[in-house]
Design a protein around this motif. Structure first.
Motif, PDB file in Angstrom:
ATOM      1  N   ALA A 261       0.811  -1.225   0.000  1.00 49.93           N
ATOM      2  CA  ALA A 261       0.000   0.000   0.000  1.00 49.93           C
ATOM      3  C   ALA A 261       0.838   1.265   0.000  1.00 49.93           C
ATOM      4  O   ALA A 261       0.389   2.319   0.456  1.00 49.93           O
ATOM      5  N   GLY A 262       2.070   1.182  -0.497  1.00 53.54           N
ATOM      6  CA  GLY A 262       2.899   2.382  -0.602  1.00 53.54           C
ATOM      7  C   GLY A 262       3.874   2.583   0.530  1.00 53.54           C
ATOM      8  O   GLY A 262       4.488   3.658   0.628  1.00 53.54           O
ATOM      9  N   GLU A 263       4.051   1.596   1.396  1.00 54.96           N
ATOM     10  CA  GLU A 263       4.986   1.745   2.513  1.00 54.96           C
ATOM     11  C   GLU A 263       6.399   2.037   2.008  1.00 54.96           C
ATOM     12  O   GLU A 263       6.884   1.388   1.093  1.00 54.96           O
ATOM     13  N   GLY A 264       7.039   3.021   2.595  1.00 50.96           N
ATOM     14  CA  GLY A 264       8.403   3.389   2.220  1.00 50.96           C
ATOM     15  C   GLY A 264       8.494   4.378   1.076  1.00 50.96           C
ATOM     16  O   GLY A 264       9.572   4.900   0.796  1.00 50.96           O
ATOM     17  N   LEU A 265       7.383   4.646   0.395  1.00 51.32           N
ATOM     18  CA  LEU A 265       7.384   5.606  -0.714  1.00 51.32           C
ATOM     19  C   LEU A 265       7.195   7.022  -0.200  1.00 51.32           C
ATOM     20  O   LEU A 265       6.391   7.261   0.701  1.00 51.32           O
ATOM     21  N   ARG A 266       7.923   7.970  -0.800  1.00 51.85           N
ATOM     22  CA  ARG A 266       7.674   9.373  -0.503  1.00 51.85           C
ATOM     23  C   ARG A 266       7.084  10.087  -1.715  1.00 51.85           C
ATOM     24  O   ARG A 266       6.061  10.752  -1.613  1.00 51.85           O
ATOM     25  N   THR A 267       7.725   9.928  -2.881  1.00 53.32           N
ATOM     26  CA  THR A 267       7.244  10.632  -4.077  1.00 53.32           C
ATOM     27  C   THR A 267       7.470   9.792  -5.327  1.00 53.32           C
ATOM     28  O   THR A 267       8.565   9.260  -5.533  1.00 53.32           O
ATOM     29  N   ILE A 268       6.440   9.707  -6.153  1.00 53.87           N
ATOM     30  CA  ILE A 268       6.564   9.151  -7.502  1.00 53.87           C
ATOM     31  C   ILE A 268       6.259  10.283  -8.475  1.00 53.87           C
ATOM     32  O   ILE A 268       5.147  10.822  -8.479  1.00 53.87           O
ATOM     33  N   VAL A 269       7.242  10.659  -9.263  1.00 54.43           N
ATOM     34  CA  VAL A 269       7.044  11.659 -10.306  1.00 54.43           C
ATOM     35  C   VAL A 269       6.751  10.904 -11.588  1.00 54.43           C
ATOM     36  O   VAL A 269       7.534  10.059 -12.010  1.00 54.43           O
ATOM     37  N   TYR A 270       5.609  11.193 -12.205  1.00 59.45           N
ATOM     38  CA  TYR A 270       5.268  10.472 -13.425  1.00 59.45           C
ATOM     39  C   TYR A 270       5.166  11.418 -14.612  1.00 59.45           C
ATOM     40  O   TYR A 270       4.841  12.588 -14.484  1.00 59.45           O
ATOM     41  N   GLY A 271       5.476  10.882 -15.773  1.00 58.37           N
ATOM     42  CA  GLY A 271       5.459  11.637 -17.018  1.00 58.37           C
ATOM     43  C   GLY A 271       5.939  10.747 -18.142  1.00 58.37           C
ATOM     44  O   GLY A 271       6.180   9.563 -17.950  1.00 58.37           O
ATOM     45  N   GLY A 272       6.085  11.321 -19.329  1.00 59.98           N
ATOM     46  CA  GLY A 272       6.569  10.556 -20.460  1.00 59.98           C
ATOM     47  C   GLY A 272       5.485   9.877 -21.258  1.00 59.98           C
ATOM     48  O   GLY A 272       5.768   9.112 -22.170  1.00 59.98           O
ATOM     49  N   GLY A 273       4.228  10.153 -20.948  1.00 57.06           N
ATOM     50  CA  GLY A 273       3.114   9.551 -21.668  1.00 57.06           C
ATOM     51  C   GLY A 273       1.823   9.908 -20.966  1.00 57.06           C
ATOM     52  O   GLY A 273       1.818  10.464 -19.867  1.00 57.06           O
ATOM     53  N   PRO A 274       0.697   9.589 -21.584  1.00 57.34           N
ATOM     54  CA  PRO A 274      -0.587   9.955 -20.991  1.00 57.34           C
ATOM     55  C   PRO A 274      -0.934   9.108 -19.778  1.00 57.34           C
ATOM     56  O   PRO A 274      -0.737   7.898 -19.777  1.00 57.34           O
ATOM     57  N   MET A 275      -1.430   9.769 -18.739  1.00 55.94           N
ATOM     58  CA  MET A 275      -1.962   9.073 -17.569  1.00 55.94           C
ATOM     59  C   MET A 275      -3.456   9.332 -17.532  1.00 55.94           C
ATOM     60  O   MET A 275      -3.901  10.473 -17.432  1.00 55.94           O
ATOM     61  N   TYR A 276      -4.238   8.279 -17.640  1.00 52.93           N
ATOM     62  CA  TYR A 276      -5.685   8.433 -17.647  1.00 52.93           C
ATOM     63  C   TYR A 276      -6.189   8.705 -16.235  1.00 52.93           C
ATOM     64  O   TYR A 276      -5.608   8.253 -15.242  1.00 52.93           O
ATOM     65  N   VAL A 277      -7.293   9.461 -16.158  1.00 53.69           N
ATOM     66  CA  VAL A 277      -7.843   9.861 -14.862  1.00 53.69           C
ATOM     67  C   VAL A 277      -8.150   8.643 -14.002  1.00 53.69           C
ATOM     68  O   VAL A 277      -7.827   8.609 -12.798  1.00 53.69           O
ATOM     69  N   ALA A 278      -8.769   7.631 -14.585  1.00 48.76           N
ATOM     70  CA  ALA A 278      -9.112   6.434 -13.807  1.00 48.76           C
ATOM     71  C   ALA A 278      -7.864   5.765 -13.236  1.00 48.76           C
ATOM     72  O   ALA A 278      -7.891   5.234 -12.112  1.00 48.76           O
ATOM     73  N   ASP A 279      -6.754   5.820 -13.989  1.00 47.47           N
ATOM     74  CA  ASP A 279      -5.526   5.169 -13.530  1.00 47.47           C
ATOM     75  C   ASP A 279      -4.900   5.912 -12.358  1.00 47.47           C
ATOM     76  O   ASP A 279      -4.448   5.288 -11.389  1.00 47.47           O
ATOM     77  N   ILE A 280      -4.845   7.253 -12.424  1.00 48.88           N
ATOM     78  CA  ILE A 280      -4.240   7.985 -11.316  1.00 48.88           C
ATOM     79  C   ILE A 280      -5.148   7.958 -10.089  1.00 48.88           C
ATOM     80  O   ILE A 280      -4.666   7.924  -8.954  1.00 48.88           O
ATOM     81  N   GLU A 281      -6.453   7.923 -10.299  1.00 49.76           N
ATOM     82  CA  GLU A 281      -7.358   7.763  -9.154  1.00 49.76           C
ATOM     83  C   GLU A 281      -7.100   6.432  -8.459  1.00 49.76           C
ATOM     84  O   GLU A 281      -7.045   6.362  -7.221  1.00 49.76           O
ATOM     85  N   ALA A 282      -6.963   5.367  -9.234  1.00 50.31           N
ATOM     86  CA  ALA A 282      -6.709   4.052  -8.653  1.00 50.31           C
ATOM     87  C   ALA A 282      -5.352   4.007  -7.953  1.00 50.31           C
ATOM     88  O   ALA A 282      -5.209   3.411  -6.881  1.00 50.31           O
ATOM     89  N   ALA A 283      -4.352   4.661  -8.556  1.00 48.61           N
ATOM     90  CA  ALA A 283      -3.009   4.656  -7.970  1.00 48.61           C
ATOM     91  C   ALA A 283      -2.974   5.402  -6.637  1.00 48.61           C
ATOM     92  O   ALA A 283      -2.354   4.942  -5.677  1.00 48.61           O
TER      93      ALA A 283
END
Length: 504
Positions: A261-283
């Protein structure tokens, strides 16, 4: 100022701090990292007579050595030419030759040695170290001016020939400083994980973490493995990384399977292609408020717009969904506009070409003044991307004026694939387009008109492509036609092919 100066300063400030790690294993402290870079710089000077401004290429997969080489190149005042490790040796050889590189570092020479010019030395780090023990390390980085080149990034164009984007020290300084303002803070306790190629955006982001003395981690797999990251992040803590949207989708699937569930994560910077709304909501539902989006391109590296963590998590704003579908607002170091073909600003909400100006914008294309003049007009970079701005300055990408296919965060240009296929004796005509892919975002498909009575098989075409282009560029499907749709000028109508593909 030489970018290697940042490494030297950090090494003086915190010499014993962990710098380079392979998985969880320490490879080098900051003092050792800086010392090795200084030795590599001296070795390049003495063994290969590399002078300030000379180009030195790296054709390797991710490793801690890659970062040492990068800073060693800068230490002696040379220009780094990182080459995508997934390219075919012939494609890599073209970049080595076009950039006039004095040296190319490889890890296992493969077929490259026979393809590069005699004037370029090939140095295989698997058979010999990247520096000589008897060579005295450079005392300090060679001074470099703001306008001197530091990074020569090759990105393909619609002509099918890669173009060398000239990035100066000042360009990369601006990109790094804007990151702190517009993307994320960086902490000494952070662990920058390089799951995406160092030859691209993930590698550029090393600069901010060197400045702050963070850890630089190469996963044991050497790349992206979703289950490996699920296990590694909690053990490292404070993980930050750059990821293409397709990587996030695969990571999300693995996380659901494993219960991560994201333990140990601080930041994920995403780019380089399209991110669909449903995908970022789920993430965000799975990992939490750990995401920031950036939009950039090689010509303005990672520094056109950003969509903040707060914007991504906001569900109270009346247009939150529109904002989530956008790529955010202009970063502090650039101005962004949307214009018509004459450079006139489009009204809010209207689609036009995205142009930008500011300190991260490239100096131009290496040995290609015509392409430079076409891309930079009156101080503005014409990106070739189409989009619209709303009244609050949020930019939404609408389409691409170029036919680039983005697969797994990597640009694939149809012309390159078409040219490879057209050299097959049974191919008379070909047109390549992208097809939606749940795993990769897009994948390559080819429409072919066969020459003669026999139609080539998919295995024949695949085998042919393997000899000419990188594997990730090969079509995933072939469709055979009696003729390709064309306009009155003989140009293939890819819009009609996309419509046909959608009906299949």
């Amino acid at each position: 100022m030489n970018l290697a100066e940042w490494l030297v300063r950090t090494a003086r400030r915190q010499p014993e701090a962990p710098a380079l790690l392979s998985g969880e294993d320490l490879v080098a402290t900051y003092a050792e990292f800086a010392g090795r870079a200084a030795c590599i710089g001296a070795f390049l000077q003495t063994r290969y007579q590399v002078q300030p401004g000379d180009r030195v290429a790296i054709f390797m997969k991710n490793s801690t050595t890659y970062l040492e080489l990068l800073y060693g190149i800068w230490f002696c005042g040379a220009v780094a030419v990182p080459i995508n490790a997934k390219l075919h040796p012939r494609e890599a050889a073209y970049i080595v030759e076009h950039s006039e590189s004095r040296v190319v570092f490889v890890s296992g020479d493969g077929d490259l040695a026979a393809l590069i010019p005699a004037a370029c030395a090939l140095h295989d780090i698997e058979t010999k170290p990247a520096f000589a023990p008897d060579v005295e390390a450079l005392a300090a980085p060679v001074p470099r001016a703001a306008d001197d080149l530091a990074w020569l990034f090759y990105t393909s164009g619609t002509t099918g020939k890669p173009k060398g984007v000239m990035l100066t020290n000042a360009n990369l300084h601006a990109m790094a400083f804007a990151y702190f303002v517009d993307v994320d803070d960086v902490l000494q306790e952070d662990a920058a994980v390089y799951a995406a190629p160092i030859s691209h955006g993930a590698g550029l982001y090393n600069l901010m973490h060197v400045l702050r003395g963070s850890r630089h981690v190469i996963p044991a797999s050497g790349g992206f493995d979703a289950l490996e990251l699920c296990a590694l992040a909690p053990r490292l803590g404070n993980v930050t990384m750059f990821a293409a949207p397709t990587m996030i989708s695969r990571w999300l699937a693995a996380a659901r399977q494993s219960g991560y569930a994201g333990e140990g994560l601080r930041t994920i910077v995403y780019g380089g292609g399209p991110m669909y709304v449903a995908d970022i909501e789920a993430a965000t539902k799975q990992f939490g408020a750990r995401f920031v989006q950036i939009y950039g391109q090689g010509e303005c590296p990672m520094a056109l717009t950003s969509l903040s963590r707060a914007d991504i998590m906001d569900r109270q704003h009346p247009r939150w969904r529109d904002r989530l579908a956008s790529v955010g607002t202009a970063q502090s170091c650039v101005s962004v506009r949307v214009v018509d073909a004459d450079g006139v600003d489009m009204p809010a909400g209207e689609i036009g070409e995205i142009i930008a100006s500011g300190s991260p914008v490239m100096k131009g294309y290496w040995k290609n003044p015509d392409a430079t003049a076409q891309s930079i007009k009156h101080g503005w970079l014409w990106t070739g991307d189409m989009g619209s701005l709303d009244d609050d300055g949020y930019l939404t990408l609408r389409d691409r004026s170029k036919d680039v296919i983005i697969s797994g965060g990597t640009n694939i240009y149809p012309r390159e694939v078409e040219e490879a296929l057209l050299t097959h004796q049974l191919v008379a005509e070909v047109s390549v387009i992208g097809r939606a892919s749940a795993e990769w975002g897009e994948e390559v498909v080819a429409f072919i008109v066969a020459s003669g009575s026999r139609t080539p098989s998919m295995s024949e075409l695949d085998a042919h492509c393997r000899t000419l282009i990188a594997g990730f560029k090969r079509p995933k499907a072939y469709f055979f036609e009696t003729a390709l749709p064309k306009n009155n000028y003989g140009k293939v109508l890819k819009t009609e092919l996309r419509e046909k593909l959608g009906a299949l």
